[in-house]
Write a protein that holds these residues in place. Sequence first.
Motif, PDB file in Angstrom:
ATOM      1  N   MET A  18       0.894  -1.378   0.096  1.00  0.00           N
ATOM      2  CA  MET A  18      -0.058   0.071   0.179  1.00  0.00           C
ATOM      3  C   MET A  18       0.644   0.677   0.560  1.00  0.00           C
ATOM      4  O   MET A  18       1.722   1.669   0.151  1.00  0.00           O
ATOM      5  CB  MET A  18      -1.015  -0.234   1.279  1.00  0.00           C
ATOM      6  N   ARG A  19       0.077   2.071  -0.540  1.00  0.00           N
ATOM      7  CA  ARG A  19       1.289   3.629  -0.334  1.00  0.00           C
ATOM      8  C   ARG A  19       0.288   4.029   0.781  1.00  0.00           C
ATOM      9  O   ARG A  19      -0.939   4.525   1.124  1.00  0.00           O
ATOM     10  CB  ARG A  19       0.560   4.345  -2.036  1.00  0.00           C
ATOM     11  N   PHE A  20       0.939   5.359   1.082  1.00  0.00           N
ATOM     12  CA  PHE A  20       1.137   6.402   2.654  1.00  0.00           C
ATOM     13  C   PHE A  20       1.712   7.104   1.626  1.00  0.00           C
ATOM     14  O   PHE A  20       2.693   7.525   1.712  1.00  0.00           O
ATOM     15  CB  PHE A  20       1.370   5.265   3.853  1.00  0.00           C
ATOM     16  N   ALA A  40       0.833   3.152   8.685  1.00  0.00           N
ATOM     17  CA  ALA A  40       0.895   2.386   8.203  1.00  0.00           C
ATOM     18  C   ALA A  40       0.882   1.455   9.109  1.00  0.00           C
ATOM     19  O   ALA A  40       0.544  -0.149   8.908  1.00  0.00           O
ATOM     20  CB  ALA A  40       2.336   2.047   7.188  1.00  0.00           C
ATOM     21  N   LEU A  92      -2.119  -0.514  10.002  1.00  0.00           N
ATOM     22  CA  LEU A  92      -2.145  -1.679   9.361  1.00  0.00           C
ATOM     23  C   LEU A  92      -1.847  -2.721   9.040  1.00  0.00           C
ATOM     24  O   LEU A  92      -2.093  -3.898   9.130  1.00  0.00           O
ATOM     25  CB  LEU A  92      -2.206  -0.702   7.284  1.00  0.00           C
ATOM     26  N   ARG A 118      -3.258  -6.817   9.356  1.00  0.00           N
ATOM     27  CA  ARG A 118      -2.703  -7.453   8.554  1.00  0.00           C
ATOM     28  C   ARG A 118      -2.308  -8.529   9.345  1.00  0.00           C
ATOM     29  O   ARG A 118      -3.371  -9.954   8.947  1.00  0.00           O
ATOM     30  CB  ARG A 118      -2.416  -7.323   7.826  1.00  0.00           C
ATOM     31  N   THR A 150       8.573   3.158   8.440  1.00  0.00           N
ATOM     32  CA  THR A 150       7.970   4.114   8.258  1.00  0.00           C
ATOM     33  C   THR A 150       8.570   5.004   9.057  1.00  0.00           C
ATOM     34  O   THR A 150       8.652   6.400   8.225  1.00  0.00           O
ATOM     35  CB  THR A 150       6.160   3.704   8.258  1.00  0.00           C
ATOM     36  N   ASP A 175       5.648  10.115  -2.188  1.00  0.00           N
ATOM     37  CA  ASP A 175       4.387   8.919  -1.095  1.00  0.00           C
ATOM     38  C   ASP A 175       5.023   7.468  -0.557  1.00  0.00           C
ATOM     39  O   ASP A 175       6.600   7.729  -1.677  1.00  0.00           O
ATOM     40  CB  ASP A 175       3.285   8.037  -1.356  1.00  0.00           C
ATOM     41  N   HIS A 179       5.881   3.266   0.209  1.00  0.00           N
ATOM     42  CA  HIS A 179       5.176   2.199   0.195  1.00  0.00           C
ATOM     43  C   HIS A 179       5.544   1.040   0.896  1.00  0.00           C
ATOM     44  O   HIS A 179       6.504   1.144   1.431  1.00  0.00           O
ATOM     45  CB  HIS A 179       5.445   1.386  -1.549  1.00  0.00           C
ATOM     46  N   ARG A 189       4.809  -3.272   1.985  1.00  0.00           N
ATOM     47  CA  ARG A 189       4.250  -4.230   1.630  1.00  0.00           C
ATOM     48  C   ARG A 189       4.994  -5.059   3.104  1.00  0.00           C
ATOM     49  O   ARG A 189       6.170  -5.010   3.279  1.00  0.00           O
ATOM     50  CB  ARG A 189       5.206  -4.404   0.172  1.00  0.00           C
TER      51      ARG A 189
END
Length: 127
Positions: A1-3, A13, A16, A20, A44, A57, A59, A61
């Motif tokens: 995802m991109r933040f 992030a 998330l 997940r 991050t 941004d 990313h 993964r």
Amino acid sequence: MRFTSSPRGARLARRLVAHRLDDWGYPYASEANETVTLIAAELTGNAVRHGHVRGRDFHVRLVLTASVIRIDVTDTRTEEQPLVSCAADPETDGGRGLFLVSQLATRWAVIPRPSGPGKTVWAELQV
């Protein structure tokens, strides 16, 4: 995802990643979830603080294989490569993040971003 490359993006992030991992069977209070979430927070946070390029941004993964959780954090700043200091100055507020990652992760590294300028910092945790 991109933040977005902002403190809010780093916080989202991290959340998330924790969510997940919980979905994948590693509950919030489990050692694996807490460890990978802490690694995500460091990577991050570094992407925002040291890898920020205006208008771009970062990313994230997250990959789960049979026995490994891997997180990749990619930013678009090439000229600032992360350094690991084993002896951070105890009087400073920062400088310990990647040392912490190196102690928590089973393996980690920095590689060039595969599709353009920048870098990816990845870490793996054996579970």
